[in-house]
Design an enzyme around this catalytic site. Sequence first.
Site, PDB file in Angstrom:
ATOM      1  N   ARG A 167       0.853  -1.195   0.000  1.00 32.42           N
ATOM      2  CA  ARG A 167       0.000   0.000   0.000  1.00 32.42           C
ATOM      3  C   ARG A 167       0.889   1.245   0.000  1.00 32.42           C
ATOM      4  O   ARG A 167       1.523   1.555   1.002  1.00 32.42           O
ATOM      5  CB  ARG A 167      -0.933   0.016   1.214  1.00 32.42           C
ATOM      6  CG  ARG A 167      -1.784   1.287   1.279  1.00 32.42           C
ATOM      7  CD  ARG A 167      -2.995   1.176   2.182  1.00 32.42           C
ATOM      8  NE  ARG A 167      -2.677   1.083   3.588  1.00 32.42           N
ATOM      9  CZ  ARG A 167      -3.587   1.194   4.571  1.00 32.42           C
ATOM     10  NH1 ARG A 167      -4.858   1.410   4.272  1.00 32.42           N
ATOM     11  NH2 ARG A 167      -3.236   1.080   5.831  1.00 32.42           N
ATOM     12  N   ASP A 447      -4.017   2.498  13.852  1.00 33.80           N
ATOM     13  CA  ASP A 447      -3.206   3.222  12.884  1.00 33.80           C
ATOM     14  C   ASP A 447      -3.742   4.642  12.778  1.00 33.80           C
ATOM     15  O   ASP A 447      -4.535   5.088  13.608  1.00 33.80           O
ATOM     16  CB  ASP A 447      -3.138   2.497  11.539  1.00 33.80           C
ATOM     17  CG  ASP A 447      -4.476   2.460  10.797  1.00 33.80           C
ATOM     18  OD1 ASP A 447      -5.428   3.148  11.232  1.00 33.80           O
ATOM     19  OD2 ASP A 447      -4.559   1.746   9.789  1.00 33.80           O
TER      20      ASP A 447
END
Length: 532
Positions: A167, A447
């Site tokens: 990603r 996160d």
Amino acid sequence: MEQAVMTNTKLQFAKEVKNYYPELLTNRAFDFLIALHQKFNRSRLQLLDERTKRQAQFDAGTLPDFPKETEQTRTVDWKVKGIPEDLQDRRVEITGPVDRKMVINALNSGAKTFMADFEDSNAPTWYNCMQGQQNLIDANKRTITYYDSKKGKNYKLNEEVAVLLVRPRGLHLNERHILIDGEEASGSLVDFGLYVFHNTEILRNRKSAPYFYLPKLEHYLEARWWNEVMTFAEEYLNVPVGTFKATVLIETITASFQLDEIIYELKNHIVGLNCGRWDYIFSYIKKFKNHPEFILPDRDQVTMTVPFMDAYSKLVIQRCHKRGIHAMGGMAAQIPINNNPIANEKALEKVRLDKEREVKNGHDGTWVAHPGLVKIAKDIFDAHMPSANQHDVLREEDSIAASDLLAIPKGTVTEKGVRKNISVGILYMESWLRGNGCVAINNLMEDAATAEISRTQLWQWLKFTVRLDDGRKLTEDLYTKLLEEEIAKIRHLVGEGNLHNTKFDEAIKLFDKLVRADKFEEFLTTKAYREI
């Protein structure tokens, strides 16, 4: 930012860069990054400008809807190119940042795939991003090892490992350590470019290819941009168009109105969509931040079973399977609680119920954040999905309207929820400022999306002086009182003698500034990036 790179006058490093990673940042690699930048950075900035214009429309009262100009794309029958053999079965995916030990453990976890993350779970320091690229090269070469001196333990890859997906950073994030033609490089293009430049041949020799997760897309034109980037890179590197494959994270409210369009724009490269649930909640709050009727309750009350989250999940399944690609479920952020069997079983039961709901709805796979959850998720998908995927689950009975995707969930705002947003937001931001973007807080792996929800909810709750479930209003004074009490708890937990080794002063100041700001900051990571 004056130091030139070798003989290449078009590209410069920031002054603070000391390690130039000569084996990674070669002249040929730089030529490729320059080519990407010169062809695609201006259009990237234009796409970001379009986001700003759309946000102004939302602020003025416009709501998202299915685009009229692309109605034919949604109604005509068509399918995308096939899915590679090593991506046919993705029933359990593990995610995490690109540090060396994490890469090894994730690849060895027993999950079908591992999403190596340069984005939300990675604090984008120069070291993290460049060393992360080297870690992935070593992983693809199967030479990666790590020695933990504290544990006296060596780590290496098993014979059988997960398939790697990467990603890159979102379109909004720059790579401030690299300037091209006087402009900061795009984090997206640097992460993507370095990975395909160094790994395409390695992976093709293994009968695989570079695979990606694309984050935070807000419009089908952004999907078109990524498709053009991949096509250009494939032609530059002399591999067939369609070699690179991507899964798009549907983690913005606007993207859920353009699923067919996003798939269509990436039809030569796309293999799936994913329900990025935490960023999706953040996007919902952010897009409607100026509207008191769209205030969400405490984050813990906004689960995948509330109407707007349930509708979006089922729509992803429907549109993916109609077009012949995977519909991936969301994250189980729980961490096994080793010292409390009762609390651990309660947490794991939440995971089981979540994964059972996903597989029964028709998802082809799911995410976990910890190796300890891989088997739990896999057992549930094995029990209900004996084949590699379930593209035959078409959910044609579902008729999901714009109002379903916008439905406001019922619930309450509580003092506990305010305190949790303050505490989690500060704890995460402090860790991020120290270079760690994947943080265990309250037995959950958090996160950047967590901190984004925390500060965005507080900003909106304060803006509209929301009423708590006990009747009190969340005023500036009450927020200040709760903030000071949560800071005191953190200081006690850390210990006054240890505070000088932390970034809590900086984190508290920045978090509080974002919460109290008159003008909402689009992403906290862009604001905090200058501090790392």
